[in-house]
Design an enzyme around this catalytic site. Structure first.
Site, PDB file in Angstrom:
ATOM      1  N   ASP A   1      -0.600  -0.935   5.901  1.00 25.08           N
ATOM      2  CA  ASP A   1      -1.735  -0.681   7.716  1.00 25.08           C
ATOM      3  C   ASP A   1      -2.903  -0.031   7.688  1.00 25.08           C
ATOM      4  OD1 ASP A   1      -1.634   2.621   6.141  1.00 25.08           O
ATOM      5  OD2 ASP A   1      -0.384   2.940   7.652  1.00 25.08           O
TER       6      ASP A   1
ATOM      7  N   ASP B   1       0.841  -0.836  -0.119  1.00 23.77           N
ATOM      8  CA  ASP B   1      -0.015  -0.380   0.066  1.00 23.77           C
ATOM      9  C   ASP B   1       0.895   1.107   0.263  1.00 23.77           C
ATOM     10  OD1 ASP B   1      -2.108   1.244   0.795  1.00 23.77           O
ATOM     11  OD2 ASP B   1      -1.750   1.215   2.200  1.00 23.77           O
TER      12      ASP B   1
END
Length: 819
Positions: free
Chosen positions: A697, A508
């Site tokens: 996250d 990400d």
């Protein structure tokens, strides 16, 4: 019923009629109180009435037996505080240390036997460290009863605390060392007599001297066999009694057979004696067990390194006056004074104006972290400069350190696929050894009866599968503990194996490869309102979000309530601020568009933009100053050098994603992906036969983290992302990731070495023993050496190479990209 003198459940004497009765297995029984009636009813309704048959007898319940002995003390809440935690479903979990566990077969036996005890929800035993996790229903049974049941199996349970683990290790060593000394002295004496016997036999010595040497050998060998060899016999009896022949069975059979045959021939006055072989078996195997025990204590020391940093006492401030109290006496709300250089004993919030703390124990990050008043601090971190005061929030088993320790325990207890295969092989191996020994004895009895006994002894000893059973769990346990010391926490053991084989790593972008410490770079308004007011509205909404972008906004300056908050993963967040319904997130989300209302990809700026709006009308655009994490270039370069293909999968606009990918040298990047799109990307790679690791996250990363072959969450990420991940980087960045991959590969290399050695050893040694080319004493030496080799080979993993241990996060300079 009138003749019942005691409560059927707890054994308390009943005077007269209590009115509490119940049908158990069709028989009416009397209970002493409504509490016992409730528990007994629950046991019956859950179909666990076997609990009452499992006890030593209805008139002497297990709980009464425990109450009269040492186990009852473990039912006290004050004592359980240090090693027992509670779950949301009402169950409890104890961390224990079992004495007497020597191999995977012992673990299997305990787990199967205790799983049949009513009230036990889960039990898992780590065969290398003997650390055990026991979860039970306190409404059905007591901890003291369960510990008594474990002790009845022949294994002494102790609460797992660092003090108790240290004491248990010392006691175990003290018990084993005298046995080893007796075996060593006995072997040296018996070997001397054996040499004299052999020499005498060659030179026609006087028969009286010959018999005298046999009797002296018997006198010396007897304490060795029955004292030093007692653990082998007790282990064999325990396994046979429970219908689970373990690795002690062939060893005990060999020792007993050699001793009994020697005693018989001694008093018979003819035939061979094998006192030297029996004593050598005991000595060599005791040496191996002693060194394995030392390795196990070292492995346990590695896994317990976290808890040893917690102090046992703390300075509590009462009305401004300090008092020294035990950490277990602290409660939430207490104020604790932490002197400089001391470990913080609790999780809490800093009351002092500021403090500098070392959190390397938890995160692996060696640089001090500056804390301001009101910020959280965690147990185990070290206060570096000046005395600090901390308001207690969590103590003992509730602290983050304790939670990490429990996660490590759960991960170690999980059986990876490779461990399960070797465990199954080792289980059947013992039965195969006994059959092979019997067949070998029968064959040699026909060929040469004088050699049959020696060869059967050699076969029994040389084929003990200790090395095979220890080969994989030892390496996994030590490897996971070494990673934990470097700030890499594995939530399941299988992740270590998969991490070593990944071919692709998908990242990400926001919060993972980039950070937003520079805050808001530019504000563009669309309604003519004051930019400061719009920023305050946005800050109020973002204060209720866990998305990494929310950290770019300042803390709200006002205490306006925010209600009816709804977070839409991958899009944004909406809520009512002072009665006004607002949205913040992507332009399409704020406008309420079904499709993508963003500008065309080619026209997009390389800036991360967040929009604020109300009633499908744009109010402001916030341009966030985003920069690449300083350690990211070195981390990605190390992963690429390791042969791993890299990609970015982000929900952000194409411009910022492209800019970050260009700066980091990543050719494959994907923008504007919803959580479902990210998962679809990973699935497509998996369908092509790729092993995919995902690093993220945020909340919107949780589905793809759960779908990847192995998933990694940043320690500063959301709790949901960490819950979905297999591996957590406890530090604030990616620095430990290359070390985790390198160490996982090294662990699997050690596992393969151990397995090849265990299998190769048996392929060579067994034919030699069967054909009579391997003497019994040499068989004992070979088996001991085989077990020691795999144990100490695994312990090498505890010393991570400097190249792998150093986190790439400590790289001079920074790499910024304004996006």
């Amino acid at each position: 019923m009138g003749g019942t003198a005691s409560c059927f459940h707890c054994g308390t004497a009943i005077a007269g009629t209590t009115g509490h009765e119940l049908q158990i297995d069709g028989t009416p029984v009397a209970l002493c109180s409504s509490s016992c009636l409730e528990i007994a009813t629950r046991i019956r309704d859950k179909g666990l009435t076997g609990f009452y048959r499992f006890r030593t007898g209805a008139s002497t319940p297990a709980s009464e037996d425990a109450a009269s002995g040492r186990w009852a003390s473990y039912d006290r809440e004050a004592l359980q505080k240090e090693f027992v935690s509670s779950h949301g479903d009402g169950s409890r979990e104890a961390q224990l240390l079992l004495q007497g566990v020597r191999c995977a077969a012992c673990s299997w036996l305990i787990e199967r036997a205790m799983a049949a005890v009513p009230g036990v929800l889960e039990i898992a035993v780590d065969p290398l460290t003997t650390r055990t996790r026991l979860r039970w229903d306190p409404h059905i049974t007591r901890l003291g009863d369960l510990l008594r049941q474990v002790a009845a199996l022949g294994y002494d349970p102790l609460p797992y605390t660092e003090d108790e683990a240290g004491r248990a290790a010392i006691l175990e060593r003290r018990a084993a060392l005298p046995r080893l000394i007796v075996a060593g002295l006995g072997m040296s004496e018996t070997m001397g007599y054996a040499i004299a016997l052999y020499a005498g036999a060659l030179h026609d010595a006087d028969p009286g001297i010959h018999q005298f040497l046999r009797l002296i050998s018997l006198l010396v060998a007897t304490p060795v066999v029955f004292y030093a060899g007692a653990p082998f016999f007790s282990g064999a009896v325990r396994g046979l009694r429970l219908g689970r022949p373990g690795m002690d069975v062939p060893v005990a059979l060999a020792i007993a057979a050699a001793y009994i045959a020697s005693v018989w021939n001694t008093f018979r006055g003819s035939g061979e004696v094998y006192f030297d072989s029996a004593v050598m078996f005991v000595f060599f195997l005791s040496c191996a067990r002693f060194l394995e025990m030392s390795g196990r204590h070292r492995a346990l020391s590695l896994t317990g390194a976290l808890a040893r940093h917690l102090p046992r006492v703390a300075t509590r401030l009462r009305n401004g006056r300090p008092e020294i109290v035990g950490v277990v006496e602290l409660v939430p709300g207490d104020l604790v004074l932490v002197p400089p250089g001391q470990s913080i004993p609790v999780d809490g919030r800093l009351e002092s104006a500021s403090a500098s703390v070392d959190e390397s124990l938890l995160t692996g990050e060696s640089r001090p972290v500056r804390k301001a008043a009101g910020q959280p601090v965690v147990a185990g971190s070290i206060n570096l400069l000046g005395a600090a005061t901390v308001r207690v929030e969590r103590v003992g088993t509730s602290t983050m350190l304790a939670q990490i320790s429990r996660l490590m325990a759960v991960a170690r207890e999980e059986r990876p696929r490779l461990v399960e295969v070797t465990d199954r092989v080792a289980v059947w191996f013992v039965s195969g050894v006994l059959l092979l020994a019997a067949a070998t004895g029968a064959a040699w009895w026909l060929l040469d009866p004088s050699r049959a006994f020696d060869i059967v002894l050699a076969v029994l000893v040389v084929t003990c599968p200790c090395a095979l059973a220890l080969a994989t769990p030892a390496a996994f346990t030590v490897g996971m503990s070494a990673l934990a010391r470097r700030g890499v926490l594995l939530r399941r053991a299988g992740a270590l194996e998969i991490l070593s084989r990944i071919t692709d790593m998908v990242f990400d972008k926001t919060g993972t490869l980039t950070e937003h410490s520079a805050g808001i770079h530019r504000i563009e308004t669309f309604t003519g309102q004051d930019p400061g007011q719009l920023l305050e509205l946005a800050a109020l909404l973002e204060s209720r979000s866990e998305h990494p972008l929310a950290r770019a906004f300042p803390a709200p300056a006002t205490a306006v309530p925010v209600t009816d908050v709804v977070a839409v993963p991958g899009k944004g967040i909406e809520g009512c601020v002072d009665g006004q319904r607002l949205r913040i997130g992507t332009q399409a989300f704020v406008l309420g568009a079904a499709g993508d209302g963003e500008a065309a990809e080619g026209a997009e700026p390389a800036a991360q933009s967040v929009y604020l709006g109300s009633n499908s009308q744009l109010m402001a655009r916030f341009e966030i100053a985003e920069r690449v994490r300083s350690e990211a270039p070195a981390v990605l370069a190390a992963l690429a050098d390791a042969g791993i293909a890299l990609a970015i999968a982000s929900g952000d606009q194409a411009g910022p994603v492209r800019a970050a990918a260009d700066r980091l040298g990543i050719a494959r990047w994907h923008a504007r992906l919803s959580p479902a799109d990210k998962l679809a990307l990973v699935r497509s790679l998996q369908q092509d036969g790729r092993r995919v690791g995902m690093v993220g996250d945020g909340i919107n990363d949780s589905p793809v983290l759960a779908g990847a072959d192995v998933s990694i969450a940043i320690g500063t990420g959301t709790s949901l992302a960490q819950h979905a991940a297999d591996c957590i980087l406890m530090g604030p960045g990616l620095g430990a990731l290359p070390a985790a991959v390198a160490h996982s590969r090294r662990t699997m290399h050690i596992v393969r070495q151990n397995l090849w050695w265990a299998v190769g050893y048996n392929l060579v040694a067994v034919p030699l023993a069967i054909t009579g080319l391997l003497a019994p004493w040499l068989a004992a030496l070979g088996m001991s050496a085989s077990s020691l080799l795999v144990t100490f080979n695994a312990l090498r993993l505890g010393r991570m190479p400097q190249a792998a241990a150093s986190a790439p996060g400590v790289v001079p300079g920074t790499s910024e990209v304004r996006t």
